[in-house]
Write a protein that holds these residues in place. Structure first.
Motif, mmCIF file in Angstrom:
data_model
loop_
_atom_site.group_PDB
_atom_site.id
_atom_site.type_symbol
_atom_site.label_atom_id
_atom_site.label_comp_id
_atom_site.label_asym_id
_atom_site.label_seq_id
_atom_site.Cartn_x
_atom_site.Cartn_y
_atom_site.Cartn_z
ATOM 1 N N THR A 15 0.823 -1.209 0.000
ATOM 2 C CA THR A 15 0.000 0.000 0.000
ATOM 3 C C THR A 15 0.862 1.265 0.000
ATOM 4 N N ASP A 16 2.171 1.105 0.034
ATOM 5 C CA ASP A 16 3.084 2.240 0.100
ATOM 6 C C ASP A 16 3.477 2.693 -1.307
ATOM 7 N N PRO A 17 3.134 3.917 -1.702
ATOM 8 C CA PRO A 17 3.513 4.395 -3.038
ATOM 9 C C PRO A 17 4.954 4.900 -3.126
ATOM 10 N N THR A 18 5.640 5.011 -1.991
ATOM 11 C CA THR A 18 6.953 5.663 -1.963
ATOM 12 C C THR A 18 7.970 5.057 -2.928
ATOM 13 N N GLY A 70 10.723 7.225 -7.696
ATOM 14 C CA GLY A 70 11.580 6.872 -8.820
ATOM 15 C C GLY A 70 12.481 5.691 -8.545
ATOM 16 N N LYS A 71 12.381 5.085 -7.383
ATOM 17 C CA LYS A 71 13.220 3.928 -7.066
ATOM 18 C C LYS A 71 12.840 2.722 -7.909
ATOM 19 N N ASN A 72 11.538 2.429 -8.003
ATOM 20 C CA ASN A 72 11.078 1.240 -8.722
ATOM 21 C C ASN A 72 10.489 1.548 -10.089
ATOM 22 N N GLN A 92 -5.645 1.466 -0.739
ATOM 23 C CA GLN A 92 -5.361 1.139 -2.136
ATOM 24 C C GLN A 92 -3.932 0.620 -2.302
ATOM 25 N N HIS A 93 -3.741 -0.176 -3.359
ATOM 26 C CA HIS A 93 -2.427 -0.636 -3.795
ATOM 27 C C HIS A 93 -1.524 0.585 -4.031
ATOM 28 N N GLY A 94 -0.240 0.456 -3.690
ATOM 29 C CA GLY A 94 0.704 1.537 -3.945
ATOM 30 C C GLY A 94 0.817 1.906 -5.402
ATOM 31 N N HIS A 95 0.627 0.918 -6.295
ATOM 32 C CA HIS A 95 0.631 1.212 -7.735
ATOM 33 C C HIS A 95 -0.552 2.108 -8.093
ATOM 34 N N HIS A 96 -1.720 1.814 -7.514
ATOM 35 C CA HIS A 96 -2.901 2.627 -7.791
ATOM 36 C C HIS A 96 -2.668 4.070 -7.351
ATOM 37 N N LYS A 97 -2.155 4.223 -6.132
ATOM 38 C CA LYS A 97 -1.908 5.567 -5.612
ATOM 39 C C LYS A 97 -0.925 6.320 -6.506
ATOM 40 N N MET A 121 -8.082 13.260 1.635
ATOM 41 C CA MET A 121 -6.746 13.428 1.078
ATOM 42 C C MET A 121 -5.888 12.244 1.502
ATOM 43 N N LEU A 122 -4.995 11.807 0.611
ATOM 44 C CA LEU A 122 -4.020 10.788 0.970
ATOM 45 C C LEU A 122 -2.903 11.451 1.769
ATOM 46 N N GLU A 123 -2.683 10.972 2.979
ATOM 47 C CA GLU A 123 -1.702 11.586 3.864
ATOM 48 C C GLU A 123 -0.322 11.664 3.203
#
Length: 299
Positions: free
Chosen positions: A122-125, A130-132, A163-168, A206-208
């Protein structure tokens, strides 16, 4: 690197509907093939009833969607539950599935960004940093699409915490592209989510950590009713269209079993990055959708 390969698969459905399109021009931005099933009836009605144009931008290669592929493995004759086999074959299988689904919905162009569909989080980071993912490449592609295609609206998923991190990340890429846009007619971006008649709307403001995802305060929630019944004795609804679309995704399982057919409404929120004046344009779009096709009130 992938960016040196021909990574855009462009399919133009040059049907009479698309060639004579004079309705709204819409870009749907998602992470994976099948994410658009949450908006499938809106997309179908825009192209078939409002004579509009719908394109899609899909961020990942779809290679990670094998957790629920037992029946798909039987259908395709491939052991798609094995990660090595799945990651070898799923990208092309899922591309073909979304092309088939897109034809049903009347989609004109599908742009594949070919970013890795690596694992569930769930992590978009790792992606937005730009890492992945190759974020500068995706940004250039998105900027070119918005500059060249003159979209009226952009539809994304609702980037709520679960949501999935990809979705975010896909949502963030769309929002930031709108923020960077310098043209005269900036597209209006809205977030869609499916809802059943018995469930409560997802609470979201809002997404934190990502202020660009803020929903404009006091803006309305726009709704399209998939479950509206028509034909004699109320035998038919637009949920049939959603079923046609879902059926193309034979490599997947959970969306059929757990969500999409149970969806009665498609609900849409208005991002705060939009000018308040655009609310009336979105309201008109959904009013037109409500009055179009078989949902039109009888005279």
């Amino acid at each position: 690197m992938k960016k040196l390969l021909p990574i855009m698969l462009l399919l133009a459905f040059l049907s009479p509907i698309s060639m004579l399109a004079q309705g709204p021009k819409v870009l749907v931005v998602t992470a994976h093939p099948d994410d658009e099933t949450g908006f499938s009836v809106t997309m179908f009605k825009i192209t078939h009833e409002l004579k509009g144009t719908v394109d899609m931008a899909v961020m990942t290669d779809g290679g990670g969607g094998f957790a629920d592929s037992q029946l798909g493995a039987m259908y395709y004759g491939l052991n798609l539950t094995d990660s090595v086999v799945a990651r070898t074959h799923l990208p092309m299988l899922r591309k073909q599935e979304i092309l088939n689904a897109g034809k049903i919905m009347g989609v004109r162009n599908i742009y594949f960004m070919e970013q890795p569909d690596d694992w569930y989080t769930t992590d978009p980071t790792p992606y937005i940093s730009g890492k992945n993912w190759e974020i500068p490449y995706v940004e250039r592609r998105m900027d070119r699409l918005l500059a060249d295609r003159a979209y009226d609206f952009i539809i994304t998923m609702l980037p709520h915490a679960g949501q999935h991190g990809h979705h975010k990340t896909a949502v963030l890429m769309a929002l930031r592209a709108v923020q960077r846009f310098k043209g005269a007619n900036k597209p209006i971006i809205i977030a869609g989510s499916p809802q059943s008649a018995t469930s409560k709307p997802v609470e979201f403001s809002m997404l934190e950590g990502f202020p660009e995802t803020k929903i404009k305060p006091n803006s309305p929630v726009f709704t399209l009713n998939r479950a509206f019944k028509f034909k004699e004795n109320d035998k038919v609804s637009y949920k049939i269209v959603a079923d046609w679309v879902i059926a193309e995704y034979k490599s997947q399982g959970a969306i059929q079993e757990n969500g999409i057919h149970k969806t009665d409404m498609e609900t849409y929120r208005y991002f705060d990055v939009n000018d308040s004046k655009g609310i009336k344009d979105v309201q008109k779009l959904f009013d037109d959708l409500a009055k179009s096709g078989f949902a039109a009130p009888s005279k």
